[in-house]
Scaffold this motif. Structure first.
Motif, PDB file in Angstrom:
ATOM      1  N   VAL A 263     -20.180  -7.045  95.914  1.00  0.00           N
ATOM      2  CA  VAL A 263     -21.019  -8.074  95.298  1.00  0.00           C
ATOM      3  C   VAL A 263     -21.555  -9.007  96.382  1.00  0.00           C
ATOM      4  O   VAL A 263     -22.715  -9.426  96.341  1.00  0.00           O
ATOM      5  N   HIS A 264     -20.724  -9.306  97.367  1.00  0.00           N
ATOM      6  CA  HIS A 264     -21.108 -10.204  98.453  1.00  0.00           C
ATOM      7  C   HIS A 264     -22.364  -9.708  99.173  1.00  0.00           C
ATOM      8  O   HIS A 264     -23.192 -10.511  99.609  1.00  0.00           O
ATOM      9  N   ASP A 265     -22.525  -8.404  99.282  1.00  0.00           N
ATOM     10  CA  ASP A 265     -23.711  -7.851  99.933  1.00  0.00           C
ATOM     11  C   ASP A 265     -24.990  -8.210  99.186  1.00  0.00           C
ATOM     12  O   ASP A 265     -26.059  -8.297  99.782  1.00  0.00           O
TER      13      ASP A 265
ATOM     14  N   ALA B 183     -25.029 -10.907  96.594  1.00  0.00           N
ATOM     15  CA  ALA B 183     -25.018 -12.311  96.156  1.00  0.00           C
ATOM     16  C   ALA B 183     -23.758 -12.996  96.677  1.00  0.00           C
ATOM     17  O   ALA B 183     -22.740 -13.029  95.987  1.00  0.00           O
ATOM     18  N   PRO B 184     -23.793 -13.536  97.880  1.00  0.00           N
ATOM     19  CA  PRO B 184     -22.588 -14.085  98.509  1.00  0.00           C
ATOM     20  C   PRO B 184     -21.904 -15.210  97.741  1.00  0.00           C
ATOM     21  O   PRO B 184     -20.675 -15.248  97.644  1.00  0.00           O
ATOM     22  N   ILE B 185     -22.673 -16.125  97.185  1.00  0.00           N
ATOM     23  CA  ILE B 185     -22.063 -17.248  96.468  1.00  0.00           C
ATOM     24  C   ILE B 185     -21.433 -16.756  95.166  1.00  0.00           C
ATOM     25  O   ILE B 185     -20.363 -17.211  94.765  1.00  0.00           O
ATOM     26  N   LEU B 186     -22.074 -15.810  94.521  1.00  0.00           N
ATOM     27  CA  LEU B 186     -21.511 -15.209  93.311  1.00  0.00           C
ATOM     28  C   LEU B 186     -20.188 -14.522  93.630  1.00  0.00           C
ATOM     29  O   LEU B 186     -19.227 -14.624  92.861  1.00  0.00           O
ATOM     30  N   ALA B 187     -20.119 -13.835  94.762  1.00  0.00           N
ATOM     31  CA  ALA B 187     -18.872 -13.166  95.155  1.00  0.00           C
ATOM     32  C   ALA B 187     -17.746 -14.177  95.331  1.00  0.00           C
ATOM     33  O   ALA B 187     -16.604 -13.919  94.923  1.00  0.00           O
ATOM     34  N   LEU B 188     -18.050 -15.315  95.915  1.00  0.00           N
ATOM     35  CA  LEU B 188     -17.043 -16.370  96.060  1.00  0.00           C
ATOM     36  C   LEU B 188     -16.574 -16.841  94.697  1.00  0.00           C
ATOM     37  O   LEU B 188     -15.373 -16.995  94.457  1.00  0.00           O
ATOM     38  N   GLU B 189     -17.488 -17.056  93.785  1.00  0.00           N
ATOM     39  CA  GLU B 189     -17.127 -17.503  92.435  1.00  0.00           C
ATOM     40  C   GLU B 189     -16.240 -16.469  91.736  1.00  0.00           C
ATOM     41  O   GLU B 189     -15.221 -16.819  91.134  1.00  0.00           O
ATOM     42  N   LEU B 190     -16.621 -15.213  91.813  1.00  0.00           N
ATOM     43  CA  LEU B 190     -15.838 -14.160  91.164  1.00  0.00           C
ATOM     44  C   LEU B 190     -14.439 -14.052  91.761  1.00  0.00           C
ATOM     45  O   LEU B 190     -13.449 -13.909  91.034  1.00  0.00           O
TER      46      LEU B 190
ATOM     47  N   ILE C 131     -14.695 -10.105  86.172  1.00  0.00           N
ATOM     48  CA  ILE C 131     -15.654  -8.995  86.183  1.00  0.00           C
ATOM     49  C   ILE C 131     -16.209  -8.751  84.783  1.00  0.00           C
ATOM     50  O   ILE C 131     -17.427  -8.542  84.611  1.00  0.00           O
ATOM     51  N   ARG C 132     -15.370  -8.800  83.765  1.00  0.00           N
ATOM     52  CA  ARG C 132     -15.869  -8.614  82.391  1.00  0.00           C
ATOM     53  C   ARG C 132     -16.873  -9.710  82.014  1.00  0.00           C
ATOM     54  O   ARG C 132     -17.882  -9.420  81.363  1.00  0.00           O
ATOM     55  N   TRP C 133     -16.608 -10.944  82.424  1.00  0.00           N
ATOM     56  CA  TRP C 133     -17.588 -12.003  82.165  1.00  0.00           C
ATOM     57  C   TRP C 133     -18.905 -11.698  82.851  1.00  0.00           C
ATOM     58  O   TRP C 133     -19.971 -11.855  82.260  1.00  0.00           O
ATOM     59  N   LEU C 134     -18.848 -11.265  84.109  1.00  0.00           N
ATOM     60  CA  LEU C 134     -20.066 -10.891  84.826  1.00  0.00           C
ATOM     61  C   LEU C 134     -20.818  -9.808  84.058  1.00  0.00           C
ATOM     62  O   LEU C 134     -22.031  -9.911  83.840  1.00  0.00           O
ATOM     63  N   GLN C 135     -20.117  -8.790  83.628  1.00  0.00           N
ATOM     64  CA  GLN C 135     -20.755  -7.676  82.923  1.00  0.00           C
ATOM     65  C   GLN C 135     -21.365  -8.138  81.593  1.00  0.00           C
ATOM     66  O   GLN C 135     -22.476  -7.728  81.240  1.00  0.00           O
ATOM     67  N   ARG C 136     -20.662  -8.987  80.885  1.00  0.00           N
ATOM     68  CA  ARG C 136     -21.188  -9.501  79.611  1.00  0.00           C
ATOM     69  C   ARG C 136     -22.467 -10.307  79.835  1.00  0.00           C
ATOM     70  O   ARG C 136     -23.444 -10.156  79.100  1.00  0.00           O
ATOM     71  N   TRP C 137     -22.440 -11.184  80.851  1.00  0.00           N
ATOM     72  CA  TRP C 137     -23.622 -11.989  81.131  1.00  0.00           C
ATOM     73  C   TRP C 137     -24.784 -11.114  81.609  1.00  0.00           C
ATOM     74  O   TRP C 137     -25.938 -11.353  81.215  1.00  0.00           O
TER      75      TRP C 137
ATOM     76  N   GLY D 129     -18.458  -1.032  89.385  1.00  0.00           N
ATOM     77  CA  GLY D 129     -18.887   0.283  89.816  1.00  0.00           C
ATOM     78  C   GLY D 129     -20.368   0.261  90.130  1.00  0.00           C
ATOM     79  O   GLY D 129     -21.008  -0.800  90.173  1.00  0.00           O
ATOM     80  N   SER D 130     -20.929   1.429  90.313  1.00  0.00           N
ATOM     81  CA  SER D 130     -22.333   1.522  90.719  1.00  0.00           C
ATOM     82  C   SER D 130     -23.278   0.946  89.663  1.00  0.00           C
ATOM     83  O   SER D 130     -24.291   0.337  90.005  1.00  0.00           O
ATOM     84  N   LYS D 131     -22.951   1.093  88.381  1.00  0.00           N
ATOM     85  CA  LYS D 131     -23.837   0.572  87.328  1.00  0.00           C
ATOM     86  C   LYS D 131     -23.815  -0.947  87.271  1.00  0.00           C
ATOM     87  O   LYS D 131     -24.848  -1.588  87.064  1.00  0.00           O
ATOM     88  N   THR D 132     -22.649  -1.536  87.471  1.00  0.00           N
ATOM     89  CA  THR D 132     -22.569  -2.999  87.511  1.00  0.00           C
ATOM     90  C   THR D 132     -23.346  -3.526  88.706  1.00  0.00           C
ATOM     91  O   THR D 132     -24.118  -4.490  88.584  1.00  0.00           O
ATOM     92  N   LEU D 133     -23.177  -2.900  89.856  1.00  0.00           N
ATOM     93  CA  LEU D 133     -23.893  -3.334  91.053  1.00  0.00           C
ATOM     94  C   LEU D 133     -25.402  -3.147  90.902  1.00  0.00           C
ATOM     95  O   LEU D 133     -26.192  -4.013  91.300  1.00  0.00           O
ATOM     96  N   SER D 134     -25.804  -2.047  90.298  1.00  0.00           N
ATOM     97  CA  SER D 134     -27.230  -1.803  90.077  1.00  0.00           C
ATOM     98  C   SER D 134     -27.811  -2.840  89.111  1.00  0.00           C
ATOM     99  O   SER D 134     -28.907  -3.368  89.339  1.00  0.00           O
ATOM    100  N   SER D 135     -27.078  -3.147  88.053  1.00  0.00           N
ATOM    101  CA  SER D 135     -27.535  -4.165  87.100  1.00  0.00           C
ATOM    102  C   SER D 135     -27.643  -5.525  87.769  1.00  0.00           C
ATOM    103  O   SER D 135     -28.614  -6.261  87.549  1.00  0.00           O
ATOM    104  N   LEU D 136     -26.662  -5.856  88.585  1.00  0.00           N
ATOM    105  CA  LEU D 136     -26.696  -7.127  89.306  1.00  0.00           C
ATOM    106  C   LEU D 136     -27.911  -7.178  90.230  1.00  0.00           C
ATOM    107  O   LEU D 136     -28.633  -8.184  90.270  1.00  0.00           O
ATOM    108  N   GLU D 137     -28.146  -6.105  90.952  1.00  0.00           N
ATOM    109  CA  GLU D 137     -29.285  -6.063  91.860  1.00  0.00           C
ATOM    110  C   GLU D 137     -30.600  -6.229  91.094  1.00  0.00           C
ATOM    111  O   GLU D 137     -31.485  -6.996  91.500  1.00  0.00           O
TER     112      GLU D 137
END
Length: 181
Positions: free
Chosen positions: A71-73, A75-82, A95-101, A122-130
């Motif tokens: 995640v840091h790659d 969104a660095p600040i988000l990674a710190l929060e998580l 992680i579940r909160w991240l996925q829900r949002w 996983g790859s789908k969460t990272l792709s969605s975040l991106e």
């Protein structure tokens, strides 16, 4: 050794040894519970857990294992929060909160498909975040952090309402954990 600024931030926030009578987690040192320390082979008194050992445990269990380094790659600040939230209440929860949002912010799947809320990065969460970050720039990361903090604050309120002893901690949780980093 202490090269990860996220882990350094958590160590600073957690401080050293604590043994509060109202804490169900029991003795902690540098944010590491006795149960977690023992899982990692620590055999000494908790008050003697070194900062170096705590750093290693935090980086292994609360940074790399859940995938917050990935995640840091993006969104660095988000990674710190998580990672901070995961250290305090569990990585699967953050992680579940991240996925829900992310699912709530995908505009009825017009921006990207819904992802399974499984507490695994996983790859789908990272792709969605991106995709979320691209679509919602330049403020998306901050809005997502604010959203996660809403979930976290609600979680702490419920803890205090369900167990009166948690009132010993809720002010500190809200003051130090639910913040814009």
């Amino acid at each position: 050794m202490f090269t990860n600024p996220v882990i350094n931030n958590i160590l600073e926030k957690e401080g050293a040894y604590v043994n509060h009578a109202d804490d169900l987690g029991g003795e902690t040192c540098w944010g590491i519970t006795e149960k977690v320390a023992r899982k990692h082979g620590y055999v000494g008194e908790m008050k003697n857990l070194s900062k170096e050992e705590a750093y290693r445990i935090l980086e292994d269990d609360y940074w790399r294992a859940p995938g917050f380094d990935k995640v840091h790659d993006l969104a660095p600040i988000l990674a710190l929060e998580l990672c901070d939230t995961g250290t305090n209440i569990g990585t699967g929860i953050s992680i579940r909160w991240l996925q829900r949002w992310l699912n709530a912010y995908n505009n009825q799947q017009k921006y990207y498909p819904d992802i399974i809320v499984d507490g695994i990065i996983g790859s789908k969460t990272l792709s969605s975040l991106e995709n979320f970050l691209k679509k919602r720039q330049p403020h998306g990361e901050n809005v997502l952090i604010r959203s996660l903090n809403c979930s976290q604050g609600h979680y702490y309120l419920e803890l205090a309402e369900k167990r009166v002893q948690n009132e010993s901690f809720i002010y500190g949780w809200m003051a130090h954990r639910v913040t814009m980093i």
